[in-house]
Design an enzyme around this catalytic site. Structure first.
Site, short mmCIF file in Angstrom:
data_model
loop_
_atom_site.label_atom_id
_atom_site.label_comp_id
_atom_site.label_asym_id
_atom_site.label_seq_id
_atom_site.Cartn_x
_atom_site.Cartn_y
_atom_site.Cartn_z
N HIS A 1 -11.63 -8.25 0.44
CA HIS A 1 -10.60 -7.39 1.50
C HIS A 1 -11.92 -6.36 2.97
CE1 HIS A 1 -7.62 -3.71 0.51
NE2 HIS A 1 -7.96 -3.72 1.87
N TYR B 1 -5.12 -0.65 -4.40
CA TYR B 1 -4.06 -0.50 -4.50
C TYR B 1 -3.93 0.56 -5.35
CZ TYR B 1 -3.66 -2.90 0.59
OH TYR B 1 -3.52 -3.31 1.38
N LYS C 1 -6.23 -8.96 -3.09
CA LYS C 1 -7.23 -8.55 -1.87
C LYS C 1 -8.80 -8.76 -3.70
CE LYS C 1 -5.06 -6.83 1.89
NZ LYS C 1 -3.59 -6.58 0.86
N TYR D 1 0.77 -1.14 -0.03
CA TYR D 1 0.21 0.28 -0.12
C TYR D 1 0.65 1.08 -0.01
CZ TYR D 1 -2.60 3.75 1.56
OH TYR D 1 -3.12 4.68 1.77
N ASP E 1 2.53 -8.63 -0.27
CA ASP E 1 0.67 -8.14 0.27
C ASP E 1 0.86 -7.07 -0.65
OD1 ASP E 1 -1.52 -9.08 2.74
OD2 ASP E 1 -1.19 -6.24 2.08
#
Length: 324
Positions: free
Chosen positions: A118, A56, A85, A25, A51
């Site tokens: 998410h 994002y 996600k 992120y 991840d």
């Protein structure tokens, strides 16, 4: 369990998840290219768990970075554990597969290692990540998460993902999935905000009792977006107890906070855009906290959240009034 850079935890479907992951992120102020460069550095340092998320808006850059490290021989695809996600505008069951396909195309992957819902809150379907009405208020949707989960199971059966899990779920929502008639696969994980000021003790105990891995994001309490976070809230990494332990072990407060999670049996995510911090955070395996140290950090809990958007908090179905 002895912890080292190659340590992984077995999930309830038999696949394994590396205990430390690299988060991707980035706020809008950070160029997407910088995120890609950080992923390449992380892989060079030794991270194998990456991840990411559709939300994002950098999966192309992340995927390109991973592909470059595969091409130069640093890693093989099977050495990388990538988490993707399903964003809230795609929770409707008929949207799940197409959303996953978008991520696969951006990443240039044939499969995703772990795909998770998410958030349990659903937003109006469409291209807008945060759909709003004429008054600027988020437009929520009423989606049956059990139907969403069945669509996730279908993605696993199709071989598009190896494992499926959830994020930001509380006990009630986890039980709703676990008790679903005809459940084919249990969630392998629940990824939630977790750090010494929000240690999620009860949720962690519940997840362990159901053989669900708890994955900690915002583990350093460093997510302080002005849109969502009260800027007067205390800075975790300035906490006196964390700093005293950092001094004791000649480590940074960040490493103490990361090590704390690993010793609790939590998979932890760390993120940075500088090589030094990326390298430093991976040194979490070089020391061990005592039982007294762990209790001292446990005592810091104050159920303080750094992450949630206020409008999500105000929604009647928002699941995080407390740590359970």
């Amino acid at each position: 369990m002895e912890l080292c850079k190659d340590t992984s935890m077995e999930m309830n479907d038999g696949y394994r998840i590396p205990v430390i992951g690299f988060g991707t992120y980035a706020p809008d102020t950070v160029p997407k290219s910088k995120c890609g460069e950080a992923v390449k550095v992380a892989i060079e340092v030794g991270y194998r768990h990456i991840d990411g998320a559709y939300l994002y808006e950098n999966e192309k850059e992340v995927g390109r970075a991973i592909q470059e490290k595969i091409a130069d021989g640093t890693v093989k695809r099977e050495n990388i554990f990538y988490t993707g996600k399903l964003w809230s505008t795609f929770n409707a069951p008929e949207m799940v597969s197409s959303a996953l396909e978008k991520s696969l195309k951006s990443l240039q992957f044939d499969y995703i290692d772990l795909y998770i819902i998410h958030t349990p809150l659903s937003l109006k379907s469409g291209d807008d990540l945060f759909p709003v009405d004429g008054n600027g208020k988020l437009i929520f949707d009423n989606v049956d998460l059990c139907a969403t989960w069945e669509a996730m199971e279908a993605c696993k059966d199709a071989g598009l993902v190896k494992s499926i899990g959830v994020s930001n779920f509380n006990r009630r929502q986890l039980e709703m999935i676990l008790n679903k008639p005809g459940l084919k696969y249990k969630p392998v994980c629940n990824q939630v905000e977790c750090h010494p000021y929000l240690n999620q003790r009860k949720l962690l105990e519940f997840c362990k009792s159901k053989n669900i891995v708890l994955v900690a994001f915002s583990a350093l309490g460093s997510h302080r977006d002005e849109r969502w976070v009260d800027q007067s809230s205390p800075l975790l990494l300035e906490d006196p107890i964390l700093n005293a332990l950092a001094k004791k072990y000649n480590r940074s407060p960040a490493l103490v906070a990361l090590r704390y999670q690993l010793q609790r049996g939590v998979v932890v995510l760390a993120k940075s855009f500088t090589r030094k911090h990326i390298e430093d955070n991976f040194k979490v395996f070089d020391f061990q906290l005592t039982e007294e140290d762990m209790k001292a950090i446990d005592s810091l809990n104050q159920n303080l959240r750094y992450d949630p958007c206020q409008e999500f908090l105000d929604h009647p179905e928002y699941p995080f009034a407390d740590d359970y």
